[in-house]
Design an enzyme around this catalytic site. Structure first.
Site, PDB file in Angstrom:
ATOM      1  N   HIS A 106       3.771   7.222   3.743  1.00 48.64           N
ATOM      2  CA  HIS A 106       4.687   6.075   3.695  1.00 48.64           C
ATOM      3  C   HIS A 106       4.313   5.153   2.552  1.00 48.64           C
ATOM      4  O   HIS A 106       3.227   5.246   1.981  1.00 48.64           O
ATOM      5  CB  HIS A 106       4.683   5.310   5.032  1.00 48.64           C
ATOM      6  CG  HIS A 106       3.393   4.602   5.370  1.00 48.64           C
ATOM      7  ND1 HIS A 106       2.354   5.213   6.028  1.00 48.64           N
ATOM      8  CD2 HIS A 106       2.970   3.334   5.139  1.00 48.64           C
ATOM      9  CE1 HIS A 106       1.358   4.350   6.198  1.00 48.64           C
ATOM     10  NE2 HIS A 106       1.698   3.197   5.661  1.00 48.64           N
ATOM     11  N   GLU A 153       7.341   0.795   5.265  1.00 51.91           N
ATOM     12  CA  GLU A 153       6.733  -0.224   6.116  1.00 51.91           C
ATOM     13  C   GLU A 153       6.875  -1.573   5.418  1.00 51.91           C
ATOM     14  O   GLU A 153       6.760  -1.648   4.191  1.00 51.91           O
ATOM     15  CB  GLU A 153       5.248   0.143   6.298  1.00 51.91           C
ATOM     16  CG  GLU A 153       4.394  -0.872   7.047  1.00 51.91           C
ATOM     17  CD  GLU A 153       2.897  -0.519   6.988  1.00 51.91           C
ATOM     18  OE1 GLU A 153       2.533   0.669   6.778  1.00 51.91           O
ATOM     19  OE2 GLU A 153       2.089  -1.450   7.125  1.00 51.91           O
ATOM     20  N   GLN A 195      -3.889   3.395   1.526  1.00 46.86           N
ATOM     21  CA  GLN A 195      -4.268   3.432   2.943  1.00 46.86           C
ATOM     22  C   GLN A 195      -4.437   4.896   3.323  1.00 46.86           C
ATOM     23  O   GLN A 195      -3.463   5.653   3.351  1.00 46.86           O
ATOM     24  CB  GLN A 195      -3.179   2.780   3.805  1.00 46.86           C
ATOM     25  CG  GLN A 195      -3.515   2.783   5.290  1.00 46.86           C
ATOM     26  CD  GLN A 195      -2.446   2.096   6.122  1.00 46.86           C
ATOM     27  OE1 GLN A 195      -1.263   2.360   5.953  1.00 46.86           O
ATOM     28  NE2 GLN A 195      -2.861   1.222   7.022  1.00 46.86           N
ATOM     29  N   GLU A 207      -8.240   4.511   9.882  1.00 47.67           N
ATOM     30  CA  GLU A 207      -7.727   4.285   8.533  1.00 47.67           C
ATOM     31  C   GLU A 207      -8.674   3.462   7.682  1.00 47.67           C
ATOM     32  O   GLU A 207      -9.479   2.683   8.192  1.00 47.67           O
ATOM     33  CB  GLU A 207      -6.355   3.618   8.610  1.00 47.67           C
ATOM     34  CG  GLU A 207      -6.355   2.353   9.445  1.00 47.67           C
ATOM     35  CD  GLU A 207      -5.854   1.143   8.712  1.00 47.67           C
ATOM     36  OE1 GLU A 207      -6.147   1.026   7.502  1.00 47.67           O
ATOM     37  OE2 GLU A 207      -5.184   0.307   9.350  1.00 47.67           O
ATOM     38  N   HIS A 233       0.816  -1.212   0.000  1.00 41.12           N
ATOM     39  CA  HIS A 233       0.000   0.000   0.000  1.00 41.12           C
ATOM     40  C   HIS A 233       0.852   1.266   0.000  1.00 41.12           C
ATOM     41  O   HIS A 233       2.033   1.245   0.315  1.00 41.12           O
ATOM     42  CB  HIS A 233      -1.002   0.029   1.162  1.00 41.12           C
ATOM     43  CG  HIS A 233      -0.404   0.024   2.552  1.00 41.12           C
ATOM     44  ND1 HIS A 233      -0.198  -1.123   3.276  1.00 41.12           N
ATOM     45  CD2 HIS A 233       0.000   1.041   3.362  1.00 41.12           C
ATOM     46  CE1 HIS A 233       0.297  -0.814   4.467  1.00 41.12           C
ATOM     47  NE2 HIS A 233       0.437   0.493   4.546  1.00 41.12           N
TER      48      HIS A 233
HETATM   49  C1  V0V Z   1       9.292  12.121   9.613  1.00 38.25           C
HETATM   50  N1  V0V Z   1      10.218  12.276   8.655  1.00 38.25           N
HETATM   51  C2  V0V Z   1       9.756  11.731   7.528  1.00 38.25           C
HETATM   52  C3  V0V Z   1       8.470  11.239   7.834  1.00 38.25           C
HETATM   53  N2  V0V Z   1       8.218  11.506   9.141  1.00 38.25           N
HETATM   54  N3  V0V Z   1      10.303  11.600   6.298  1.00 38.25           N
HETATM   55  C4  V0V Z   1       9.570  10.998   5.362  1.00 38.25           C
HETATM   56  N4  V0V Z   1       8.310  10.514   5.583  1.00 38.25           N
HETATM   57  C5  V0V Z   1       7.744  10.630   6.793  1.00 38.25           C
HETATM   58  N5  V0V Z   1       6.525  10.161   7.005  1.00 38.25           N
HETATM   59  C6  V0V Z   1      11.525  12.921   8.781  1.00 38.25           C
HETATM   60  C7  V0V Z   1      11.428  14.239   9.492  1.00 38.25           C
HETATM   61  O1  V0V Z   1      11.061  15.264   8.607  1.00 38.25           O
HETATM   62  C8  V0V Z   1      12.820  14.412  10.038  1.00 38.25           C
HETATM   63  O2  V0V Z   1      13.654  14.906   9.032  1.00 38.25           O
HETATM   64  C9  V0V Z   1      13.264  13.004  10.352  1.00 38.25           C
HETATM   65  O3  V0V Z   1      12.389  12.135   9.599  1.00 38.25           O
HETATM   66  C10 V0V Z   1      13.160  12.631  11.817  1.00 38.25           C
HETATM   67  O4  V0V Z   1      11.879  12.946  12.217  1.00 38.25           O
HETATM   68  P1  V0V Z   1      11.429  13.057  13.729  1.00 38.25           P
HETATM   69  O5  V0V Z   1      11.588  14.435  14.205  1.00 38.25           O
HETATM   70  O6  V0V Z   1      12.071  11.964  14.526  1.00 38.25           O
HETATM   71  O7  V0V Z   1       9.886  12.822  13.497  1.00 38.25           O
HETATM   72  P2  V0V Z   1       8.881  11.976  14.246  1.00 38.25           P
HETATM   73  O8  V0V Z   1       9.035  12.142  15.721  1.00 38.25           O
HETATM   74  O9  V0V Z   1       7.576  12.330  13.624  1.00 38.25           O
HETATM   75  O10 V0V Z   1       9.251  10.459  13.906  1.00 38.25           O
HETATM   76  C11 V0V Z   1       9.371  10.026  12.583  1.00 38.25           C
HETATM   77  C12 V0V Z   1       9.209   8.497  12.579  1.00 38.25           C
HETATM   78  C13 V0V Z   1       7.815   8.198  13.163  1.00 38.25           C
HETATM   79  C14 V0V Z   1       9.362   8.006  11.157  1.00 38.25           C
HETATM   80  C15 V0V Z   1      10.323   7.884  13.440  1.00 38.25           C
HETATM   81  O11 V0V Z   1       6.830   8.867  12.393  1.00 38.25           O
HETATM   82  C16 V0V Z   1       7.486   6.724  13.209  1.00 38.25           C
HETATM   83  O12 V0V Z   1       7.937   5.991  14.107  1.00 38.25           O
HETATM   84  N6  V0V Z   1       6.657   6.216  12.260  1.00 38.25           N
HETATM   85  C17 V0V Z   1       6.263   4.805  12.216  1.00 38.25           C
HETATM   86  C18 V0V Z   1       4.842   4.598  12.686  1.00 38.25           C
HETATM   87  C19 V0V Z   1       3.811   5.259  11.808  1.00 38.25           C
HETATM   88  O13 V0V Z   1       4.150   6.117  10.980  1.00 38.25           O
HETATM   89  N7  V0V Z   1       2.489   4.918  12.009  1.00 38.25           N
HETATM   90  C20 V0V Z   1       1.404   5.503  11.244  1.00 38.25           C
HETATM   91  C21 V0V Z   1       0.981   4.617  10.134  1.00 38.25           C
HETATM   92  P3  V0V Z   1      14.588  16.178   9.247  1.00 38.25           P
HETATM   93  O14 V0V Z   1      13.650  17.297   9.520  1.00 38.25           O
HETATM   94  O15 V0V Z   1      15.452  15.805  10.422  1.00 38.25           O
HETATM   95  O16 V0V Z   1      15.336  16.302   7.956  1.00 38.25           O
HETATM   96  S1  V0V Z   1       0.173   3.181  10.768  1.00 38.25           S
HETATM   97  C22 V0V Z   1       0.041   2.044   9.470  1.00 38.25           C
HETATM   98  O17 V0V Z   1       0.601   2.325   8.359  1.00 38.25           O
HETATM   99  C23 V0V Z   1      -0.670   0.848   9.700  1.00 38.25           C
HETATM  100  C24 V0V Z   1      -1.383   0.587  10.974  1.00 38.25           C
HETATM  101  C25 V0V Z   1      -0.732  -0.214   8.650  1.00 38.25           C
HETATM  102  O18 V0V Z   1      -0.266  -0.029   7.549  1.00 38.25           O
HETATM  103  O19 V0V Z   1      -1.288  -1.304   8.952  1.00 38.25           O
HETATM  104 CO    CO Z   2       0.634   1.483   6.447  1.00 33.48          CO
END
Ligand code: V0V
Ligand code: CO
Length: 152
Positions: free
Chosen positions: A96, A146, A72, A55, A19
């Protein structure tokens, strides 16, 4: 004989685009946009409190491993969630991408062994009983990635 550099494909491999995750502020309006614009229908909807999202999965097409490819649509359920932080910084848009695999733990271990930060030590619960692991966007060319193993 191939002259390709010695970079073996990961075992197990990713076998499809599962997705594309899209951050939105209003899930119902976003669903309606994709339905009326392209004809994509909702196959599944749920709230995932651990991830802080409401979602919907909209089926786009089948895939040659028997799985399928989805959009998604993600609406945050709380302000401290990843999707809420993303919306605050970037506004609505692609959040993502997710690659499907038959062995998410094995693929995550293989990818982690190549120096990519794996954000989940153990696979977490994803949509419709799937098992998911996230990879750090800074180790994936700026793409939050992911890995997903579907329930069936
Ligand atoms: C943050 N950054 C991204 C980003 N989010 N870059 C690309 N795409 C994204 N979505 C960049 C951000 O601009 C910073 O860059 C750097 O990463 C570090 O960010 P941060 O300050 O640590 O930001 P946070 O605290 O928002 O954490 C980012 C992470 C967090 C990726 C670590 O979002 C995470 O753990 N995500 C995984 C869980 C998730 O996203 N769940 C929702 C979907 P600079 O500024 O330093 O250059 S749930 C889902 O998909 C499900 C349930 C499913 O599919 O079944
Ligand atoms: Co997802």
């Amino acid at each position: 004989m191939s002259n390709a550099p010695d970079r073996a494909a990961p075992v197990p491999a990713a076998t499809r685009l599962d997705h594309v995750g899209i951050a939105c502020r209003d899930l119902d309006a976003s669903i309606e946009f994709y339905r009326s614009t392209y004809g994509f229908e909702v196959e599944h909807e749920e709230v995932n409190e651990e991830q802080g999202v409401r979602e919907a999965m909209l089926r786009v097409n089948g895939a040659d491993d028997g799985g399928a490819t989805y959009l998604q649509l993600l609406e945050p359920t709380r302000p401290d969630s990843p999707v809420a932080r993303f919306l605050e910084r970037n506004g609505e848009g692609v959040h993502h991408i997710a690659f499907g695999t038959g062995d998410v733990a094995g693929l995550a271990a293989g990818v982690g062994g190549r120096g990519v930060r794996v954000l989940d030590a153990e696979p977490r619960r994803g949509t419709a009983g799937s098992r998911i692991v996230f990879l750090h966007p800074k180790d994936c060319g700026g793409v939050l990635t992911e890995l997903v193993q579907s329930a069936h």
